[in-house]
Each structure stands twice: as C-alpha cells, then as structure tokens.
Design an enzyme around this catalytic site. Structure first.
Site, PDB file in Angstrom:
ATOM      1  N   ARG A  45       0.818  -1.226   0.000  1.00 17.84           N
ATOM      2  CA  ARG A  45       0.000   0.000   0.000  1.00 17.84           C
ATOM      3  C   ARG A  45       0.847   1.270   0.000  1.00 17.84           C
ATOM      4  NH1 ARG A  45      -5.096  -2.450   3.436  1.00 17.84           N
ATOM      5  NH2 ARG A  45      -6.150  -3.197   1.563  1.00 17.84           N
ATOM      6  N   GLU A  54      -5.651  -2.364  -5.050  1.00 23.33           N
ATOM      7  CA  GLU A  54      -4.981  -2.459  -3.743  1.00 23.33           C
ATOM      8  C   GLU A  54      -5.878  -1.989  -2.603  1.00 23.33           C
ATOM      9  OE1 GLU A  54      -2.323  -4.533  -4.432  1.00 23.33           O
ATOM     10  OE2 GLU A  54      -1.394  -3.430  -2.784  1.00 23.33           O
TER      11      GLU A  54
HETATM   12  C1  LIG Z   1      -6.642  -2.339 -13.907  1.00 25.15           C
HETATM   13  C2  LIG Z   1      -6.802  -3.205 -12.702  1.00 25.15           C
HETATM   14  C3  LIG Z   1      -5.755  -3.997 -12.287  1.00 25.15           C
HETATM   15  C4  LIG Z   1      -5.907  -4.840 -11.192  1.00 25.15           C
HETATM   16  N1  LIG Z   1      -4.878  -5.688 -10.849  1.00 25.15           N
HETATM   17  C5  LIG Z   1      -5.094  -6.648  -9.907  1.00 25.15           C
HETATM   18  C6  LIG Z   1      -4.118  -7.664  -9.650  1.00 25.15           C
HETATM   19  O1  LIG Z   1      -3.023  -7.661 -10.252  1.00 25.15           O
HETATM   20  N2  LIG Z   1      -4.408  -8.634  -8.758  1.00 25.15           N
HETATM   21  C7  LIG Z   1      -5.593  -8.665  -8.075  1.00 25.15           C
HETATM   22  O2  LIG Z   1      -5.808  -9.572  -7.287  1.00 25.15           O
HETATM   23  N3  LIG Z   1      -6.533  -7.698  -8.284  1.00 25.15           N
HETATM   24  C8  LIG Z   1      -6.314  -6.703  -9.184  1.00 25.15           C
HETATM   25  N4  LIG Z   1      -7.286  -5.747  -9.413  1.00 25.15           N
HETATM   26  C9  LIG Z   1      -8.542  -5.817  -8.693  1.00 25.15           C
HETATM   27  C10 LIG Z   1      -8.752  -4.688  -7.706  1.00 25.15           C
HETATM   28  O3  LIG Z   1      -7.957  -4.863  -6.566  1.00 25.15           O
HETATM   29  C11 LIG Z   1     -10.268  -4.651  -7.383  1.00 25.15           C
HETATM   30  O4  LIG Z   1     -10.914  -4.142  -8.521  1.00 25.15           O
HETATM   31  C12 LIG Z   1     -10.582  -3.840  -6.169  1.00 25.15           C
HETATM   32  O5  LIG Z   1     -10.129  -4.478  -5.016  1.00 25.15           O
HETATM   33  C13 LIG Z   1     -12.083  -3.558  -6.032  1.00 25.15           C
HETATM   34  O6  LIG Z   1     -12.836  -4.733  -6.144  1.00 25.15           O
HETATM   35  P1  LIG Z   1     -14.079  -4.793  -7.156  1.00 25.15           P
HETATM   36  O7  LIG Z   1     -13.640  -4.305  -8.463  1.00 25.15           O
HETATM   37  O8  LIG Z   1     -14.646  -6.133  -7.086  1.00 25.15           O
HETATM   38  O9  LIG Z   1     -15.105  -3.740  -6.573  1.00 25.15           O
HETATM   39  P2  LIG Z   1     -16.198  -3.991  -5.407  1.00 25.15           P
HETATM   40  O10 LIG Z   1     -15.571  -4.666  -4.281  1.00 25.15           O
HETATM   41  O11 LIG Z   1     -17.397  -4.581  -6.038  1.00 25.15           O
HETATM   42  O12 LIG Z   1     -16.481  -2.495  -4.981  1.00 25.15           O
HETATM   43  C14 LIG Z   1     -17.416  -1.648  -5.668  1.00 25.15           C
HETATM   44  C15 LIG Z   1     -17.579  -0.371  -4.865  1.00 25.15           C
HETATM   45  O13 LIG Z   1     -18.128  -0.683  -3.572  1.00 25.15           O
HETATM   46  C16 LIG Z   1     -17.326  -0.173  -2.539  1.00 25.15           C
HETATM   47  N5  LIG Z   1     -17.379  -1.066  -1.388  1.00 25.15           N
HETATM   48  C17 LIG Z   1     -17.225  -2.410  -1.368  1.00 25.15           C
HETATM   49  N6  LIG Z   1     -17.332  -2.873  -0.125  1.00 25.15           N
HETATM   50  C18 LIG Z   1     -17.562  -1.793   0.677  1.00 25.15           C
HETATM   51  C19 LIG Z   1     -17.772  -1.612   2.071  1.00 25.15           C
HETATM   52  N7  LIG Z   1     -17.735  -2.635   2.900  1.00 25.15           N
HETATM   53  N8  LIG Z   1     -17.986  -0.369   2.531  1.00 25.15           N
HETATM   54  C20 LIG Z   1     -18.005   0.683   1.689  1.00 25.15           C
HETATM   55  N9  LIG Z   1     -17.834   0.576   0.367  1.00 25.15           N
HETATM   56  C21 LIG Z   1     -17.607  -0.650  -0.126  1.00 25.15           C
HETATM   57  C22 LIG Z   1     -15.943  -0.071  -3.159  1.00 25.15           C
HETATM   58  O14 LIG Z   1     -15.180   0.893  -2.491  1.00 25.15           O
HETATM   59  C23 LIG Z   1     -16.279   0.337  -4.570  1.00 25.15           C
HETATM   60  O15 LIG Z   1     -16.464   1.720  -4.632  1.00 25.15           O
HETATM   61  C24 LIG Z   1      -7.122  -4.858 -10.467  1.00 25.15           C
HETATM   62  C25 LIG Z   1      -8.161  -4.024 -10.878  1.00 25.15           C
HETATM   63  C26 LIG Z   1      -8.025  -3.212 -11.970  1.00 25.15           C
HETATM   64  C27 LIG Z   1      -9.173  -2.348 -12.389  1.00 25.15           C
END
Ligand SMILES: Cc1cc2nc3c(=O)[nH]c(=O)nc-3n(C[C@H](O)[C@H](O)[C@H](O)COP(=O)(O)OP(=O)(O)OC[C@H]3O[C@@H](n4cnc5c(N)ncnc54)[C@H](O)[C@@H]3O)c2cc1C
Ligand SMILES: Cc1cc2nc3c(=O)[nH]c(=O)nc-3n(C[C@H](O)[C@H](O)[C@H](O)COP(=O)(O)OP(=O)(O)OC[C@H]3O[C@@H](n4cnc5c(N)ncnc54)[C@H](O)[C@@H]3O)c2cc1C
Lengths: 262, 381
Positions: B244, B364
């Site tokens: 982070r 992250e």
């Molecule tokens: C270009 C890119 C590269 C990436 N690279 C990697 C990688 O190399 N390895 C890997 O493992 N992952 C990777 N990721 C995944 C990334 O870490 C996730 O997209 C991220 O953790 C968010 O998860 P999600 O997309 O499922 O969103 P969600 O978890 O569905 O979240 C959607 C929204 O809801 C909010 N939210 C969710 N839960 C809560 C809560 N409890 N309270 C308040 N708000 C909440 C979130 O903040 C967000 O605004 C990558 C993503 C992208 C877009």
C-alpha cells in the site's frame, strides 16, 4: 591502460543563476549540481575503452567543492574504478583548474595512457581546461570529438568542425581527447552500480597537495550582474499581399540599422 | 531524532530513477497509452538497471532495498508513466508474498530467477464475485495427496498475459472464512488447466496487461505452497502493509507529474492579458496541489519508515493509500481544468493522467476500503 577522465560538476541546466552577495561569483548555495553533460560522453568513452582492453582502470578527477559530490559518485556508479577530488572554490580559473588536474593525476601514481574530458563546461563555457592540461603535461590533444577508434597505441579521432563537416585525426597515446555530443550514448548508472560505488576509493586532496596556490590565478572575477531584460519582440503583420513589400523593407531596415545584425 | 533528508545514496537512486522516467518513459507514455501495447522493451531496460523487483532481498540476488528506497523509485517511475509503473509494481506485489511467507528453499527457487533475467509475475487475489471482500474468495486449493489442485477464476489480474509466475490465493475450506485462505505459487505458465483470458479494455493504465485467469484442475507441486494451508490471509495482510505505501507512492508520482505540467502551463497561458497563474482562482488550485502532494509524500514516507523500523504500519499505510490516491485524482482533474479546452485533448498530456489516476483509488483496496481499515484500527484498539 590507465584511463583518466576529468569531470566538472555544473549547475543543473534549469538553474536560475543570480550573482552572490558581493557580486564576485554566482550564488551557489541552493544550486542543484549535475555532471557537466559533455563529461558524460567522456566517462562513457572511457568505460567503452576499458571494456575493450582487459586490465584497464578508469580514474576520475574532479576539482571543485566537496559538499556535493554527485558527479564523481555518478561516474563511479557508471563503472569508473576510483576518483580523486581536489577541494577548491567554484571560482578557480582555467589555469588553476588545469594545474590542479595535472597535480591530482600525479598523485594517483599512474601514468595516463589517455585522458578524456568534455569539450567544454556548460557553466562558464571557457573551453580551455582540456588544452591547458594537455599543454602542461606535454601531451597531444584533440577536441570536439565525435568518433573514436583505438588499436594498439593508435587513435583515429573524428572531430566536428564548423558547418557539420568532420576532420579525421590520427594520434598516438598518451593523448588527451575532449569529447562532444554524438560520440556515444552515455549509460545510466544502474542501481547495483550505485551501491557498488559506495565502496570505491575516493581520495580527497587540497589545492596545496597538488601544488596550486592563489599565485597561479590568471583571472579573477568581479562585478557579476544579470543581463539587462530583453525588450519585447516586435511583431509584423503581413497577411495582406499589398503591404508585404513595404513590411519586408521595414524589417530589413530595422535589422540593418537598429539591431545591426545584417 | 527527526530527519527528513534522504541519504546521499538514496538521492542518487532517486536521481537515476527520475532520469529514466524523463528519458525513457515520458517520451513514450502517450504512444503506449494510444496503442495499449505492453512496453516490453522499456520494462526490460528498467529491469537491467535494477529498477524492477526492488523487494527482493540481497541474499537472493536482489538489491536489498528498504521500503523507503523502493517507494522512492516507485514515485519516480510513476511520474514517468502510471501505466508502465503498474506493470513494474505488479511484480513486487506478486513477489512480496514470497519474500514474506516462503521458506529459504522456495525463496531461492522463485526469487533468484527474477534477478537473472527480466521475468514477469502476477498476483491473483481478486475474483469476479469478490473484490473488496477478498476474504470471501471462492477459488479452491485442495490437497490431492502428492500435490495440490487449484480450481476457480480470478479477475483483473495485472501482467497475466506475460507472466512466468503466478501467486494464487484460494481456500481449502470456505466454511473457515479467512482461516481457510492459502497462498500457492504456480511457476509453470504452461501447466495444464491454466487459462489466460483476453486483455481487458481499460480507461487508463492501458499499456499494463489486465486479464482474467481461470484454473481448471491445475496441479501444483506440494513444495509450492507458502507456509501451511490457512496461512494465506496472514501473508496477504502483511503484503498489503508493504504494497500500500508503494501504491500510494505511485499516486504521489502521478500527482507530481500533473502538478508540474499544470504549474508550467499556468505560467505560460495568457488570458485577460496576463498569465492565468496570476489569477487567484488558478493560484489557489496550484497551491492546493502542492500542499496535498507534500502531505501525501510525507504519509508515504512515514508508512514506509514504520515498516523499515519494524513497527505496525497498517493504519499509516491506509492513510497514505487513501489520501494519496484521492489527492492524485483531484490534482489530475484540476490539471485538466487548468489546461482548459486543451486539457481535454489527447494532444496534451494531462487527460491521460486523469484517466490513470482513477485506478489508484480502486486497486490495492479502494479508497472506501482504506477508510474501513482505518476505522477498524481506531475502534477495535
Ligand atoms: C486495472 C486493474 C488492475 C488490477 N490488478 C489486480 C491484480 O493484479 N491482482 C488482483 O488480485 N486484483 C487486481 N485488481 C482488482 C482490484 O484490486 C479490485 O478491482 C478492487 O479491489 C475492487 O474490487 P471490485 O472491483 O470487485 O469492486 P467492489 O468490491 O465490487 O467495490 C465496488 C464499490 O463498492 C465499494 N465497497 C465495497 N465494499 C464496501 C464496504 N464494505 N464499505 C463501503 N464501500 C464498499 C468499493 O469501495 C467500490 O467503490 C485490479 C483491478 C483493476 C481495475
Ligand atoms: C470538446 C470541446 C468542444 C468545444 N466546442 C466549442 C464550440 O463549439 N464553440 C466554441 O466557440 N468553443 C468551443 N470549445 C471551447 C471552450 O469553450 C473553451 O475551451 C473554454 O471556453 C475554455 O477556454 P480555453 O480552453 O482557451 O481555456 P483558458 O481560457 O485558457 O482557461 C484555462 C484555465 O484558466 C482559467 N481562467 C482563465 N481566465 C481566468 C480568470 N480570469 N480567472 C480565473 N481563472 C481563469 C480557466 O477557468 C481554465 O481553468 C470547445 C472545447 C472543447 C474542449
């Protein structure tokens, strides 16, 4: 081969230069220092020559302030083996600098086969130190080098002259070569190189150690001031064909009589 | 003792990384953004100079840098191009669980090849149905006697299309929630059942490679499990303490780049007879940018310094990640604002920065999840 490189630390090209308090030099307290860009070509050529001649060493010599030693450390991080730093104010003249370099080379107890320098330093643009060093050490020198070949004790050097033409020189070592842009592409100092450089010897000398005193001074500096502000440029509109002839006449007149450039 | 100065060696490292960013990355950033091509040549050059995999300890052939040094490099590389930096940083993200959770033999086997040539790694945590709620992942790692079997799907995996090594999180028993999560290394990209999806088409970080990864009965040798079954969550949390601050540093680099462009443009653009920088509305925007960049950078350094001094940094790491990512988004948006209509054009560099900045608030751990972590640290202590 014993390869030497002379490097100067100069203010970063983005520096806004101002005179110091008593106008005897520029204010250096907040300057960011870099290796003189032409010296980077000298370091690179030295390292290439070392790589082509097993058992060679590259020794870097710098005359200047000791507070920041970026340029020397960069040269060692790029691959130079050791360095000598002659502590001096930044306001030495070319003669004192050259004499100090000669003295530092003598202190290294190595007889140079070749000395590389940049063709000029971008801060004072004096273009004297390489030739002075060569003269004092009774070595031939060739400056503004853009091509370098070496075999045995023979050097074939390409020198850039006015108009982009090239002169080809043959020289024998020992010799001094002052390098220009275009000679090579200086390598980056790699991170492992930076770490290794910490353990490479850096010998610090005083001006007295290398036999230089104020009596050697040929040039002293005073009355530094900023150049007067440039008056704003003049604009001429000549979109309309009817007036173009007159405007061209006017511009030529001004260039001739006011700016006095033609 | 409080000291804000980098050592002379750290300054040199920064200088060199910045030179690389300016000479090799910035001139190519827009080209690779346009083509969405993986910048293999630039990344290889960065590796040759020691700018990649800064987390590998010296014992295994790495540079053995502290976190402070790593994040200093990250800031510079991200200044050069946030997208290229993502490709570089994803290697660290994948190798960190190995640095943190592997035994000596595994470290030699997995880390050392990364110091011998440019190799690419992928960190596989997120799934189509589980992003923020990483504890709920459904990929399974099952004991099959003389090997493990991995089944499931991962989503948004950076570097997947080019990776030589995959660090995969799964559960051996989803009933056990966090305690079931385990972490295993797949170091054979041609292993049967490993399927790499098509590249995602993204808003920003276009030259970084992002894909889905599917595991269909993938057999993995027993000696590739990090720690024991069930150690995965602990390893993941410790990884985040390291990664982070790094991601936060990438936000600082992106923000600094946007700021440098904006401040320069503001001094040059004349409207109403004077540079727009002499209008107070612009001055305040630029002042806020400078202030928030410095605040972000200080948080990043503190989060890293704590880690280097073996002190808990979870809260500071989340402070840094959330603050720096949000600041980067705001600063990049305002850089576009300062450029006016030109900011909206691809002929100028700032619209890319605005698109790139957005991702840093998402991956992250989103900016919301960071606040969740912070609140948990506040109320559960
Ligand atoms: C270009 C890119 C590269 C990436 N690279 C990697 C990688 O190399 N390895 C890997 O493992 N992952 C990777 N990721 C995944 C990334 O870490 C996730 O997209 C991220 O953790 C968010 O998860 P999600 O997309 O499922 O969103 P969600 O978890 O569905 O979240 C959607 C929204 O809801 C909010 N939210 C969710 N839960 C809560 C809560 N409890 N309270 C308040 N708000 C909440 C979130 O903040 C967000 O605004 C990558 C993503 C992208 C877009
Ligand atoms: C996609 C697109 C479509 C467009 N379509 C049209 C169109 O159809 N017709 C048309 O005529 N124009 C059009 N425009 C132009 C648009 O209206 C201008 O871009 C806009 O007015 C801003 O002008 P500028 O880009 O020159 O920015 P600038 O005027 O240079 O402004 C740069 C920055 O300085 C700020 N600023 C300027 N002066 C001051 C001040 N005195 N005090 C404080 N801040 C100040 C601005 O708010 C801005 O943040 C279009 C622009 C775009 C991007």
């Amino acid at each position: 081969m014993n390869i030497f490189v002379c490097i100067k630390q100069v203010p970063d090209t983005e520096t806004k230069v101002i005179p110091n308090g008593d106008a005897t030099f520029i204010e250096t307290s907040s300057i960011k220092w870099i290796m003189n860009p032409y010296d980077e070509f000298a370091v690179e050529q030295a390292l290439l020559l070392k790589a082509a001649n097993a058992g060679s060493t590259v020794t870097v010599v710098r005359v200047g302030g000791v507070k920041d030693t970026e340029a020397l450390r960069t040269a060692m991080a790029m691959g130079a083996d050791e360095s000598f730093l002659v502590e001096a104010d930044d306001n030495l003249d070319s003669y004192m600098t050259a004499k100090a370099i000669k003295g530092a080379i003598a202190k290294s107890e190595k007889t140079p086969d070749i000395i590389f320098t940049g063709k000029q330093a971008i801060d004072d643009d004096c273009l004297q130190v390489p030739q002075l060093v060569a003269q004092m050490m009774e070595l031939p020198s060739v400056s503004v080098i853009v091509g370098f070949e070496h075999s045995g004790d023979k050097l074939t050097l390409k020198r850039e002259i006015e108009g982009g033409a090239i002169e080809v020189y043959e020289a024998t070592t020992p010799c001094l070569v002052a390098c220009n842009k275009g000679l090579n592409t200086p390598r980056y100092a790699s991170l492992p190189g930076i770490m290794k450089a910490k353990r490479k010897p850096l010998t610090q000398l005083s001006l007295a150690d290398v036999g230089v005193s104020e009596e050697d001074r040929r040039v002293s500096y005073s009355d530094f001031s900023l150049p007067p502000e440039k008056p704003p440029g003049k604009k001429f509109e000549a979109m309309d064909e009817a007036v173009q002839k007159d405007i061209v006449k006017e511009v030529v007149g001004l260039l001739r009589n006011e700016a006095k450039v033609i | 003792m409080l000291n804000f100065e980098l050592s002379s060696e750290q300054k040199e490292i920064k200088e060199m990384a910045m030179k690389f960013a300016r000479n090799e990355m910035i001139p190519n950033a827009s080209k690779f953004d346009e083509s969405a091509e993986f910048p293999m040549e630039i990344l290889t050059k960065a590796w040759e100079l020691g700018l990649v995999n800064t987390c590998i300890p010296a014992e295994y052939g790495g540079t053995g840098f502290s976190t402070v040094e790593s994040i200093t490099i990250t800031e510079c590389l991200s200044y050069g191009c946030m997208g290229m930096n993502t490709a570089i940083m994803a290697n660290d993200l994948a190798l960190l669980p190995i640095v943190i959770g592997a035994n000596d033999e595994q470290k030699k086997r997995f880390l050392t090849p990364f110091t011998e040539s440019y190799k690419i790694a992928a960190f596989c945590l997120t799934e189509p149905g589980n992003g923020s709620d990483a504890g709920g992942i459904k990929t399974t790692i099952k004991d099959a006697g003389d090997h493990y079997v991995v089944n499931g799907q991962k989503m948004w995996i950076t570097n997947a299309g080019f990776a030589d090594l995959f660090v995969v999180y799964g559960t051996f028993d989803s009933e056990q929630k966090h305690k079931g999560i385990s972490c295993i290394v797949i170091d054979d990209k041609n292993v049967e059942g490993l399927e790499i999806g098509a590249p995602e088409k993204k808003m920003g970080h276009k030259c970084s490679d992002t894909r889905a990864v599917t595991f269909n009965n993938v057999k993995v040798p027993k000696e590739n499990l990090l720690g024991k079954l069930g150690d995965g969550w602990k390893i993941a949390m410790k990884t985040l303490d390291h990664s982070r601050p790094m991601v936060a540093a990438s936000a600082v680099g992106g923000a600094q780049c946007a700021y440098d462009y904006a401040a320069k443009y503001a001094s040059e653009r004349i409207q109403f007879g004077k540079p727009i920088a002499s209008h107070q509305a612009i001055q305040f925007m630029v002042a806020d940018m400078a202030m928030k960049i410095e605040a972000s950078r200080l948080l990043v350094y503190k989060a890293s310094w704590l880690l280097d001094n073996n002190q808990p940094n979870t809260k500071l790491a989340s402070f840094a990640k959330a603050y720096a990512a949000d600041a980067c988004m705001e600063i990049a948006t305002n850089a576009v604002q300062i450029y006016g209509g030109y900011g909206y054009s691809k002929e100028y560099p700032v619209e890319k920065l605005m698109r790139d900045a957005k991702l840093i608030q998402i991956y992250e751990g989103t900016s919301q999840i960071q606040r969740l972590v912070i609140a948990k640290e506040i109320f559960s202590r």
